[in-house]
Design an enzyme around this catalytic site. Structure first.
Site, PDB file in Angstrom:
ATOM      1  N   GLN A 198       1.976  -6.139   5.650  1.00  0.00           N
ATOM      2  CA  GLN A 198       2.191  -5.811   4.249  1.00  0.00           C
ATOM      3  C   GLN A 198       3.596  -6.245   3.860  1.00  0.00           C
ATOM      4  O   GLN A 198       4.387  -6.589   4.718  1.00  0.00           O
ATOM      5  CB  GLN A 198       1.976  -4.338   4.024  1.00  0.00           C
ATOM      6  CG  GLN A 198       0.545  -3.881   4.292  1.00  0.00           C
ATOM      7  CD  GLN A 198       0.247  -2.467   3.807  1.00  0.00           C
ATOM      8  OE1 GLN A 198       1.033  -1.816   3.140  1.00  0.00           O
ATOM      9  NE2 GLN A 198      -0.929  -1.980   4.181  1.00  0.00           N
ATOM     10  N   GLU A 218       0.843  -1.199   0.000  1.00  0.00           N
ATOM     11  CA  GLU A 218       0.000   0.000   0.000  1.00  0.00           C
ATOM     12  C   GLU A 218       0.875   1.245   0.000  1.00  0.00           C
ATOM     13  O   GLU A 218       2.038   1.196   0.439  1.00  0.00           O
ATOM     14  CB  GLU A 218      -0.883  -0.028   1.262  1.00  0.00           C
ATOM     15  CG  GLU A 218      -1.817   1.163   1.394  1.00  0.00           C
ATOM     16  CD  GLU A 218      -2.915   0.954   2.445  1.00  0.00           C
ATOM     17  OE1 GLU A 218      -2.842  -0.018   3.204  1.00  0.00           O
ATOM     18  OE2 GLU A 218      -3.838   1.786   2.480  1.00  0.00           O
ATOM     19  N   GLU A 239      -6.098  -9.191   3.653  1.00  0.00           N
ATOM     20  CA  GLU A 239      -5.318  -8.513   4.691  1.00  0.00           C
ATOM     21  C   GLU A 239      -5.299  -9.409   5.915  1.00  0.00           C
ATOM     22  O   GLU A 239      -6.353  -9.703   6.485  1.00  0.00           O
ATOM     23  CB  GLU A 239      -5.904  -7.138   5.035  1.00  0.00           C
ATOM     24  CG  GLU A 239      -5.694  -6.135   3.923  1.00  0.00           C
ATOM     25  CD  GLU A 239      -6.093  -4.714   4.281  1.00  0.00           C
ATOM     26  OE1 GLU A 239      -6.007  -4.330   5.463  1.00  0.00           O
ATOM     27  OE2 GLU A 239      -6.506  -3.986   3.355  1.00  0.00           O
ATOM     28  N   ASN A 274     -12.460  -1.302  -0.881  1.00  0.00           N
ATOM     29  CA  ASN A 274     -11.757  -1.907   0.252  1.00  0.00           C
ATOM     30  C   ASN A 274     -12.397  -1.454   1.557  1.00  0.00           C
ATOM     31  O   ASN A 274     -12.679  -0.261   1.732  1.00  0.00           O
ATOM     32  CB  ASN A 274     -10.283  -1.461   0.254  1.00  0.00           C
ATOM     33  CG  ASN A 274      -9.578  -1.824   1.551  1.00  0.00           C
ATOM     34  OD1 ASN A 274      -9.305  -2.990   1.816  1.00  0.00           O
ATOM     35  ND2 ASN A 274      -9.304  -0.818   2.389  1.00  0.00           N
ATOM     36  N   GLU A 275     -12.637  -2.371   2.433  1.00  0.00           N
ATOM     37  CA  GLU A 275     -13.198  -2.056   3.761  1.00  0.00           C
ATOM     38  C   GLU A 275     -14.280  -0.983   3.640  1.00  0.00           C
ATOM     39  O   GLU A 275     -14.234   0.059   4.308  1.00  0.00           O
ATOM     40  CB  GLU A 275     -12.089  -1.629   4.745  1.00  0.00           C
ATOM     41  CG  GLU A 275     -11.105  -2.753   5.003  1.00  0.00           C
ATOM     42  CD  GLU A 275     -10.192  -2.564   6.211  1.00  0.00           C
ATOM     43  OE1 GLU A 275     -10.156  -1.460   6.780  1.00  0.00           O
ATOM     44  OE2 GLU A 275      -9.520  -3.538   6.589  1.00  0.00           O
ATOM     45  N   TYR A 319      -6.773  -8.919  11.548  1.00  0.00           N
ATOM     46  CA  TYR A 319      -5.439  -8.666  12.095  1.00  0.00           C
ATOM     47  C   TYR A 319      -5.355  -9.227  13.508  1.00  0.00           C
ATOM     48  O   TYR A 319      -6.324  -9.137  14.266  1.00  0.00           O
ATOM     49  CB  TYR A 319      -5.165  -7.160  12.148  1.00  0.00           C
ATOM     50  CG  TYR A 319      -4.885  -6.561  10.786  1.00  0.00           C
ATOM     51  CD1 TYR A 319      -3.621  -6.640  10.219  1.00  0.00           C
ATOM     52  CD2 TYR A 319      -5.892  -5.930  10.056  1.00  0.00           C
ATOM     53  CE1 TYR A 319      -3.356  -6.104   8.966  1.00  0.00           C
ATOM     54  CE2 TYR A 319      -5.636  -5.386   8.795  1.00  0.00           C
ATOM     55  CZ  TYR A 319      -4.361  -5.474   8.263  1.00  0.00           C
ATOM     56  OH  TYR A 319      -4.102  -4.951   7.030  1.00  0.00           O
TER      57      TYR A 319
HETATM   58  O1  AHR Z   1      -2.982  -2.598   6.260  1.00  0.00           O
HETATM   59  C1  AHR Z   1      -3.272  -1.392   6.894  1.00  0.00           C
HETATM   60  C2  AHR Z   1      -4.741  -1.002   6.779  1.00  0.00           C
HETATM   61  O2  AHR Z   1      -5.521  -1.908   7.481  1.00  0.00           O
HETATM   62  C3  AHR Z   1      -5.339  -1.026   5.398  1.00  0.00           C
HETATM   63  O3  AHR Z   1      -5.104   0.142   4.693  1.00  0.00           O
HETATM   64  C4  AHR Z   1      -6.800  -1.175   5.667  1.00  0.00           C
HETATM   65  O4  AHR Z   1      -7.484  -1.807   4.622  1.00  0.00           O
HETATM   66  C5  AHR Z   1      -6.844  -1.934   6.970  1.00  0.00           C
HETATM   67  O5  AHR Z   1      -7.685  -1.356   7.886  1.00  0.00           O
END
Ligand code: AHR
Length: 503
Positions: free
Chosen positions: A353, A25, A304, A172-173, A248
Site C-alpha cells: 500500500q 486503506e 492489490e 473487495n475480495e 501478493y
Molecule cells: O492489503 C492488505 C489486505 O490484503 C487487503 O485489505 C485485502 O484486500 C487483502 O487481502
C-alpha cells in the site's frame, strides 16, 4: 553480452498511467499518521494532509488512488465518515489491529487528498456488509449535482459541487473477507449492486470494477464472467469495465512469509521468480477473459500487488508494517515492466500500500519521512505513463539457485512518449553478474541518451537515520554506437531507466 532489440515503429498498445496506481486503506498507519494528521498537528499539513507525503507522491506523478480498502471497504459505512468530526462515530477497526477508528478521514477528506495529489479517484464500495441502497446513496452523495437528499446532505456538509469518481469497485475480495461468497453468488450480487452505481455526471462515466480472483483461482474468473455475461460482449461491457486480480508475493508462503530485511541469495531468487509469476497470472486470467471479451474491453485491474513479509519485530501485527530493500525495488521493477507489456489487458494496478503498510513507497515516523527503494523505482518508471508500448525483446540467461525458482537474468519494457523519445526500463536480477548490453534500435537515428540507475546490495534499505542508502543516481556510461546502437553494462542487482532522444 545480451542484445536488446527495439522496434520503435511497432507499437503494441497504450500504457494507462493508472498501471502505476496506489492503494490506501484504513489499516495501520497508512491513512492516519502516514497521510492524514489533522489540521491541528505540528506536522506541516494542508487541511490535515502531510505536506511532505503529498509532495513526494506528486513527484512520482501518482495517477490514481484506491480507498478505503481492502478488507476495510466491506466493513465501511460511509455515513460514519461525514459531517462534523466531533460527532463522527468512534469504533474499533476490527479487521486491522483492533485500534480506534474515529472516522476523521472520510469521503470529503479523500477527495481533498486526491485534489492535492492531482490524481484520479478509485472508491471501493461495500458489498460484504452494506446494502444496495447504501452504495447507491454514496454514489449519489459524491457525484450528483441536482436536487436530491444525498446532494443536499453533501452541500450541508460543506461541499457544494459534486466530485468525480473515476473508478468504483463493487466489493473487495468477496471470495474472502468481503463476504466469503461463491463466484456465482457474488456475480449475481455484482449485477444488482452495479446497476445502482449510476452515472449522474454527463462529462464522465464511472469505470466499474468487478471483484476478481485471488491469485490463480481461474474458476472464479470463469464463473463470474459466465454469470455476468448474458447476451453479448457489449452487454458485459455496459456492466463491467474491469475485473480485479489480487496477488501478493510471500517469499516463504502465506503462513511464514519471511523477513523483509534478512534473507539469503536463495530467497532473493525465490522472491523474484514469484514476482515474475504475475505475468503468468495475467496471461491465464486474460485467456479466460478473451473467451468472453475478445476485444479486450474489460480491463484486468490488479488493484492489490506487492510483497507481504512478516511485519517488523515489535510492531502491531495487524498494522502490516514492513521495511523495503533492493529486493522490493526489483519486485516493483519487474511488475511495472509486466504491466507495460500487458497493457492491452491491464488497465490499472495499485501497489499495496502507499504509506507505512506492506510494500510502501513511503515510511513515516512522527514528523520524519523516508522514501523506500520501491519509491525510487516508481520515480524512474513515471516517464512510461501515457506512452505507447514499443515492440522490444532482450536475450536472457536463466539464473538462480533452486530449480523451482530459476529466473531470466534480465527483464525490460520500452515505450515511446508523445515527443517520440524512447524510455527503456531494465532490471538485472542477478546477484553476481553484470551484463554488457547492446541495444539495437531499428530504423531510428539516436540523438542523445540519458539514464538513471538504482543499485545497491540486495538487502540494503533506507531508515530514518540513513534515508539515502538506496537512491537513484545518474548513469553516464552509455555509449552511442553509430546511428542506432547503444552499449552499456548493467551492474548486478539494479534497476535502470534510459531515455533515448531520436532525430
Ligand atoms: O492489503 C492488505 C489486505 O490484503 C487487503 O485489505 C485485502 O484486500 C487483502 O487481502
Amino acid at each position: 553480452m545480451a542484445k536488446l532489440y527495439i522496434k520503435p515503429s511497432v507499437t503494441l498498445g497504450h500504457i494507462n498511467p493508472e498501471v502505476q496506481g496506489h492503494f490506501s486503506e484504513h489499516l495501520g498507519r497508512c491513512i492516519y499518521e502516514g497521510i492524514y494528521v489533522g489540521e491541528d498537528s505540528k506536522i506541516p499539513n494542508t487541511k490535515g494532509m502531510r505536506n511532505d507525503v503529498v509532495a513526494a507522491l506528486k513527484e512520482i506523478k501518482i495517477p490514481v488512488l484506491r480507498w478505503p480498502g481492502g478488507c476495510f471497504a466491506d466493513e465501511y459505512h460511509w455515513k460514519d465518515g461525514i459531517g462534523p468530526k466531533e460527532s463522527r462515530k468512534k469504533m474499533i477497526n476490527t479487521h486491522w489491529g483492533g485500534v480506534v477508528e474515529d472516522n476523521s478521514f472520510g469521503t470529503h477528506e479523500f477527495f481533498e487528498l486526491c485534489e492535492q495529489l492531482g490524481c484520479k479517484t478509485y472508491i471501493n464500495g461495500n458489498v460484504g456488509s452494506g446494502t444496495v441502497a447504501e452504495m447507491s446513496e454514496w454514489v449519489e452523495y459524491m457525484t450528483f449535482d441536482g436536487v436530491s437528499p444525498m446532494a443536499e446532505l453533501r452541500k450541508k456538509n460543506g461541499h457544494e459541487k459534486a466530485w468525480k469518481i473515476d473508478y468504483f469497485g463493487v466489493g473487495n475480495e468477496n471470495w474472502g473477507c468481503g463476504g466469503n461468497m461463491r463466484p456465482e453468488y457474488y456475480a449475481n450480487e455484482y449485477r444488482r449492486y452495479q446497476t445502482y452505481v449510476r452515472n449522474y455526471r454527463h462529462d464522465t462515466q464511472i469505470f466499474k470494477v468487478c471483484g476478481g480472483a485471488n491469485v490463480d483461482d481461474y474458476e472464479w474468473t470463469r464463473k463470474v464472467l459466465e454469470t455476468t455475461f448474458t447476451r453479448c460482449p457489449d452487454f458485459l461491457h455496459g456492466q463491467m469495465d474491469g475485473l480485479s486480480l489480487h496477488y501478493y508475493v510471500h517469499p516463504e508462503g502465506w503462513d511464514i512469509k519471511g523477513s523483509a530485511t534478512q534473507f539469503d541469495d536463495k530467497v532473493w531468487y525465490k522472491t523474484l521468480s514469484k514476482a515474475l509469476y504475475t505475468n503468468t497470472l495475467i496471461k491465464r486470467h486474460g485467456a479466460i477473459m478473451d473467451e468472453f471479451d475478445p476485444d479486450k474491453k474489460v480491463g484486468i485491474i490488479m488493484d492489490e500487488w506487492g510483497t507481504w513479509y512478516t511485519c517488523e519485530p515489535g510492531t502491531n501485527p495487524g498494522f502490516l508494517y514492513q521495511q523495503n530493500t533492493m529486493r522490493d525495488a526489483l519486485v516493483a521493477g519487474i511488475h511495472l515492466n509486466i504491466f507495460n507489456k500487458n497493457c492491452d489487458r491491464v488497465k490499472m494496478a495499485n501497489l499495496a500500500q502507499m504509506v507505512n503498510v506492506l510494500q510502501a513507497v513511503i515510511l513515516t515516523e512522527g514528523d520524519k519521512m523516508i522514501l523506500t527503494p520501491t519509491y525510487h523505482v516508481f520515480n524512474m518508471y513515471k516517464d512510461h505513463q501515457d506512452n505507447e508500448l514499443v515492440d522490444s525483446s532482450i536475450e536472457t540467461k536463466t539464473i538462480g539457485l533452486e530449480e523451482e525458482y530459476m529466473v531470466p537474468n534480465l527483464n525490460e519494457s520500452v515505450s515511446k512518449d508523445k515527443e517520440g523519445n524512447l524510455h527503456i526500463t531494465i532490471n538485472n536480477l542477478s546477484l553476481e553478474d553484470s551484463e554488457f548490453i547492446e541495444g539495437v534500435l531499428v530504423d531510428v537515428k539516436i540523438q542523445s541518451v540519458e539514464a538513471e540507475i538504482l543499485t545497491q546490495k540486495m538487502d540494503a534499505y533506507n531508515d530514518f537515520e540513513h534515508p539515502d542508502v538506496v537512491k537513484k543516481q545518474e548513469f553516464n556510461d552509455i555509449k552511442i554506437n553509430g546511428d542506432n546502437r547503444i552499449e552499456f553494462t548493467i551492474p548486478p542487482c539494479s534497476v535502470m531507466h534510459i531515455k533515448v532522444v531520436t532525430e
